[in-house]
Design a protein around this motif. Structure first.
Motif, mmCIF file in Angstrom:
data_model
loop_
_atom_site.group_PDB
_atom_site.id
_atom_site.type_symbol
_atom_site.label_atom_id
_atom_site.label_comp_id
_atom_site.label_asym_id
_atom_site.label_seq_id
_atom_site.Cartn_x
_atom_site.Cartn_y
_atom_site.Cartn_z
ATOM 1 N N ILE A 156 0.837 -1.210 0.000
ATOM 2 C CA ILE A 156 0.000 0.000 0.000
ATOM 3 C C ILE A 156 0.870 1.257 0.000
ATOM 4 C CG2 ILE A 156 -1.611 1.348 1.414
ATOM 5 C CD1 ILE A 156 -3.040 -1.332 2.037
ATOM 6 N N ASP A 157 1.945 1.251 0.770
ATOM 7 C CA ASP A 157 2.864 2.402 0.761
ATOM 8 C C ASP A 157 3.415 2.634 -0.640
ATOM 9 O OD1 ASP A 157 2.524 2.920 3.457
ATOM 10 O OD2 ASP A 157 4.389 1.941 4.072
ATOM 11 N N TYR A 158 3.782 1.552 -1.301
ATOM 12 C CA TYR A 158 4.304 1.674 -2.660
ATOM 13 C C TYR A 158 3.228 2.241 -3.595
ATOM 14 C CZ TYR A 158 6.290 0.637 -7.186
ATOM 15 O OH TYR A 158 6.761 0.769 -8.467
ATOM 16 N N ILE A 159 2.024 1.710 -3.501
ATOM 17 C CA ILE A 159 0.913 2.184 -4.338
ATOM 18 C C ILE A 159 0.673 3.668 -4.097
ATOM 19 C CG2 ILE A 159 -1.589 2.020 -4.712
ATOM 20 C CD1 ILE A 159 -1.220 -1.059 -4.047
ATOM 21 N N GLU A 160 0.599 4.065 -2.842
ATOM 22 C CA GLU A 160 0.323 5.458 -2.499
ATOM 23 C C GLU A 160 1.395 6.399 -3.034
ATOM 24 O OE1 GLU A 160 -2.490 6.749 -1.140
ATOM 25 O OE2 GLU A 160 -3.273 4.700 -1.199
ATOM 26 N N VAL A 168 7.626 -5.612 -3.709
ATOM 27 C CA VAL A 168 7.604 -6.200 -2.354
ATOM 28 C C VAL A 168 8.256 -7.586 -2.309
ATOM 29 C CG1 VAL A 168 5.620 -4.819 -1.619
ATOM 30 C CG2 VAL A 168 5.238 -7.100 -2.569
ATOM 31 N N HIS A 169 8.823 -8.000 -3.444
ATOM 32 C CA HIS A 169 9.593 -9.248 -3.526
ATOM 33 C C HIS A 169 8.765 -10.501 -3.248
ATOM 34 C CE1 HIS A 169 12.971 -6.536 -3.789
ATOM 35 N NE2 HIS A 169 12.662 -6.016 -2.618
ATOM 36 N N TYR A 170 7.538 -10.515 -3.774
ATOM 37 C CA TYR A 170 6.676 -11.692 -3.677
ATOM 38 C C TYR A 170 6.125 -12.015 -5.045
ATOM 39 C CZ TYR A 170 6.749 -12.049 1.351
ATOM 40 O OH TYR A 170 7.161 -12.237 2.636
ATOM 41 N N SER A 171 5.715 -13.249 -5.227
ATOM 42 C CA SER A 171 5.086 -13.598 -6.504
ATOM 43 C C SER A 171 3.742 -12.886 -6.589
ATOM 44 C CB SER A 171 4.887 -15.108 -6.632
ATOM 45 O OG SER A 171 3.769 -15.532 -5.884
ATOM 46 N N ARG A 177 -3.329 -13.223 -3.313
ATOM 47 C CA ARG A 177 -4.049 -13.940 -2.247
ATOM 48 C C ARG A 177 -3.983 -13.177 -0.924
ATOM 49 N NH1 ARG A 177 -1.662 -18.315 -4.610
ATOM 50 N NH2 ARG A 177 -0.025 -18.385 -3.046
ATOM 51 N N LEU A 178 -2.786 -12.732 -0.563
ATOM 52 C CA LEU A 178 -2.622 -11.995 0.694
ATOM 53 C C LEU A 178 -3.428 -10.701 0.698
ATOM 54 C CD1 LEU A 178 1.193 -12.107 1.578
ATOM 55 C CD2 LEU A 178 -0.688 -13.173 2.806
ATOM 56 N N PHE A 179 -3.310 -9.946 -0.373
ATOM 57 C CA PHE A 179 -3.966 -8.643 -0.442
ATOM 58 C C PHE A 179 -5.480 -8.808 -0.396
ATOM 59 C CE2 PHE A 179 -5.349 -4.572 -1.962
ATOM 60 C CZ PHE A 179 -4.378 -3.693 -1.528
ATOM 61 N N THR A 180 -6.005 -9.693 -1.207
ATOM 62 C CA THR A 180 -7.452 -9.906 -1.255
ATOM 63 C C THR A 180 -7.970 -10.407 0.084
ATOM 64 O OG1 THR A 180 -7.309 -10.364 -3.624
ATOM 65 C CG2 THR A 180 -9.312 -11.069 -2.502
ATOM 66 N N GLY A 181 -7.245 -11.326 0.699
ATOM 67 C CA GLY A 181 -7.669 -11.870 1.987
ATOM 68 C C GLY A 181 -7.607 -10.863 3.117
ATOM 69 N N THR A 182 -6.652 -9.958 3.065
ATOM 70 C CA THR A 182 -6.458 -8.978 4.130
ATOM 71 C C THR A 182 -7.303 -7.726 3.937
ATOM 72 O OG1 THR A 182 -4.185 -9.768 4.394
ATOM 73 C CG2 THR A 182 -4.712 -7.655 5.384
ATOM 74 N N VAL A 183 -7.303 -7.197 2.719
ATOM 75 C CA VAL A 183 -7.974 -5.925 2.446
ATOM 76 C C VAL A 183 -9.437 -6.116 2.065
ATOM 77 C CG1 VAL A 183 -7.872 -3.847 0.983
ATOM 78 C CG2 VAL A 183 -5.767 -4.892 1.799
ATOM 79 N N GLY A 184 -9.758 -7.264 1.481
ATOM 80 C CA GLY A 184 -11.141 -7.529 1.107
ATOM 81 C C GLY A 184 -11.479 -7.119 -0.319
ATOM 82 N N MET A 185 -10.467 -6.735 -1.072
ATOM 83 C CA MET A 185 -10.648 -6.440 -2.503
ATOM 84 C C MET A 185 -9.336 -6.754 -3.189
ATOM 85 S SD MET A 185 -10.504 -2.245 -2.775
ATOM 86 C CE MET A 185 -11.606 -1.916 -1.425
ATOM 87 N N THR A 186 -9.400 -6.929 -4.495
ATOM 88 C CA THR A 186 -8.170 -7.219 -5.223
ATOM 89 C C THR A 186 -7.277 -5.986 -5.243
ATOM 90 O OG1 THR A 186 -9.030 -6.544 -7.376
ATOM 91 C CG2 THR A 186 -9.365 -8.860 -6.736
ATOM 92 N N LEU A 187 -6.014 -6.215 -5.480
ATOM 93 C CA LEU A 187 -5.069 -5.118 -5.578
ATOM 94 C C LEU A 187 -5.444 -4.207 -6.750
ATOM 95 C CD1 LEU A 187 -1.549 -5.054 -4.599
ATOM 96 C CD2 LEU A 187 -1.856 -4.535 -6.995
ATOM 97 N N HIS A 188 -5.870 -4.790 -7.845
ATOM 98 C CA HIS A 188 -6.295 -4.002 -9.007
ATOM 99 C C HIS A 188 -7.449 -3.065 -8.640
ATOM 100 C CE1 HIS A 188 -7.500 -2.930 -13.074
ATOM 101 N NE2 HIS A 188 -8.718 -3.286 -12.737
ATOM 102 N N HIS A 189 -8.437 -3.589 -7.928
ATOM 103 C CA HIS A 189 -9.588 -2.782 -7.526
ATOM 104 C C HIS A 189 -9.157 -1.676 -6.555
ATOM 105 C CE1 HIS A 189 -14.052 -2.744 -6.120
ATOM 106 N NE2 HIS A 189 -13.792 -1.788 -6.963
ATOM 107 N N TYR A 190 -8.261 -2.003 -5.645
ATOM 108 C CA TYR A 190 -7.760 -1.004 -4.700
ATOM 109 C C TYR A 190 -7.061 0.137 -5.447
ATOM 110 C CZ TYR A 190 -5.124 1.238 -0.985
ATOM 111 O OH TYR A 190 -4.596 2.168 -0.142
ATOM 112 N N ILE A 191 -6.177 -0.221 -6.370
ATOM 113 C CA ILE A 191 -5.452 0.796 -7.144
ATOM 114 C C ILE A 191 -6.448 1.662 -7.913
ATOM 115 C CG2 ILE A 191 -3.912 1.157 -9.121
ATOM 116 C CD1 ILE A 191 -2.376 -1.393 -8.129
ATOM 117 N N GLN A 192 -7.396 1.026 -8.559
ATOM 118 C CA GLN A 192 -8.388 1.764 -9.344
ATOM 119 C C GLN A 192 -9.170 2.742 -8.474
ATOM 120 O OE1 GLN A 192 -11.914 -0.378 -10.878
ATOM 121 N NE2 GLN A 192 -11.205 0.317 -12.888
ATOM 122 N N ARG A 193 -9.614 2.281 -7.316
ATOM 123 C CA ARG A 193 -10.383 3.150 -6.415
ATOM 124 C C ARG A 193 -9.543 4.320 -5.907
ATOM 125 N NH1 ARG A 193 -15.259 0.667 -4.164
ATOM 126 N NH2 ARG A 193 -15.032 2.034 -2.386
#
Length: 113
Positions: free
Chosen positions: A12-16, A32-35, A41-57
């Motif tokens: 999220i810091d990187y995105i921001e 972030v050095h992850y696949s 999986r981590l982002f969706t499970g933790t934030v409740g939306m996909t990373l793509h959707h988060y970036i778009q919003r």
């Protein structure tokens, strides 16, 4: 679990700090050095939306702020938000905010997604 939160916060810091650039899952995962699959999986499970959707919003929220608080042309705001055309920006903006960027600007009331 704490390690997962740390990874998500790093993403999220990187995105921001790169909101005005073209962002995607692969770019953020590399940072972030992850696949991308693991991060997805981590982002969706933790934030409740996909990373793509988060970036778009987030990008649309920043665009909405510029629409209300600046007099920049809509095309310029669309490009700042990472869209390649005013039409693609307008289509997505309308889907999220239920009004066109021009209508949103005319109402002069900013609210984040």
């Amino acid at each position: 679990m704490y390690g997962n939160i740390k990874i998500i916060m790093w993403a999220i810091d990187y995105i921001e700090s790169h909101l005005h650039e073209k962002l995607d899952l692969e770019t953020v995962a590399r940072e972030v050095h992850y696949s991308k699959y693991h991060l997805h999986r981590l982002f969706t499970g933790t934030v409740g939306m996909t990373l793509h959707h988060y970036i778009q919003r987030r990008q649309l929220t920043e665009a909405a702020k510029l629409l209300v608080l600046s007099d920049r042309p809509i095309l310029e705001i669309a490009l700042i938000a990472g869209y390649e055309s005013q039409q693609s920006f307008t289509d997505i903006f309308k889907a999220m905010y239920k009004k066109s960027p021009r209508q949103y600007r005319a109402e002069e009331e900013f609210y984040p997604l």
